[in-house]
Design an enzyme around this catalytic site. Structure first.
Site, PDB file in Angstrom:
ATOM      1  N   CYS A 160      -3.124   0.372  -1.485  1.00 43.48           N
ATOM      2  CA  CYS A 160      -2.271  -0.789  -1.711  1.00 43.48           C
ATOM      3  C   CYS A 160      -2.796  -1.657  -2.846  1.00 43.48           C
ATOM      4  CB  CYS A 160      -2.125  -1.586  -0.421  1.00 43.48           C
ATOM      5  SG  CYS A 160      -1.215  -0.662   0.855  1.00 43.48           S
ATOM      6  N   CYS A 165      -5.850  -2.124   1.494  1.00 42.43           N
ATOM      7  CA  CYS A 165      -6.666  -0.912   1.393  1.00 42.43           C
ATOM      8  C   CYS A 165      -6.692  -0.473  -0.083  1.00 42.43           C
ATOM      9  CB  CYS A 165      -6.074   0.186   2.281  1.00 42.43           C
ATOM     10  SG  CYS A 165      -4.521   0.882   1.643  1.00 42.43           S
ATOM     11  N   GLU A 173       2.526  -3.312   2.358  1.00 39.84           N
ATOM     12  CA  GLU A 173       2.507  -3.727   0.956  1.00 39.84           C
ATOM     13  C   GLU A 173       3.326  -2.793   0.082  1.00 39.84           C
ATOM     14  OE1 GLU A 173      -0.110  -3.288   3.091  1.00 39.84           O
ATOM     15  OE2 GLU A 173      -1.917  -4.129   2.177  1.00 39.84           O
TER      16      GLU A 173
END
Length: 151
Positions: A87, A84, A56
């Site tokens: 990101c 996560c 990402e």
């Protein structure tokens, strides 16, 4: 899920397969603006020996360069694994309009599995979220990769 969501997720999956071939955790991401892919990313953590080189992040950096602006408010991100916290934060800070992800991540997912950094009103920018697009295919790729690593 729309047909378009599935098409963009299939491209993210193809990128994830490329990651696995390079012995990277197979996660792929694409950034879409007005129905067209403007940037793509794969995990490069192992190759670049850098913990922040998630798919990402790579895709967001490339999109900012292509579009000439880090402000990506008219863009959507398609990623094969639930983002996560790092990101998710990058997407919020980039003003992403929407994130669509495939597999859920109960260990580190920040779109509701472990925590929900995308909860409306939590930050100064809300990001629409849709999870589970091509969930089985995305999860199977990750499972196969880690099974082979342990094998």
């Amino acid at each position: 899920m729309t047909r378009t969501d599935e098409e963009f997720m299939k491209r993210a999956l193809a990128l994830a397969v490329e990651c696995a071939a390079r012995d990277e955790v197979p996660v792929g991401a694409v950034v879409v603006k007005e129905g067209s892919i403007v940037a793509e990313g794969c995990n490069f953590k192992e190759r670049e020996n850098c913990a922040v080189r998630h798919a990402e992040i790579v895709a967001l950096e490339r999109a900012a360069k292509v579009l000439g602006n880090w402000w990506l408010e008219d863009c959507e991100v398609y990623v094969t694994l639930e983002p996560c916290p790092m990101c998710a934060g990058a997407m919020i800070n980039s003003r992403i309009k929407r994130v669509v992800f495939g597999a859920y991540d109960p260990k580190t997912g920040a779109a509701g599995s472990k925590v929900d950094l995308f909860a409306p009103g939590l930050f100064n920018h809300d990001v629409e979220v849709e999870g589970g697009v091509l969930r089985e295919e995305c999860a199977a790729l990750l499972s196969e990769f880690f099974r082979a690593k342990r094998g």
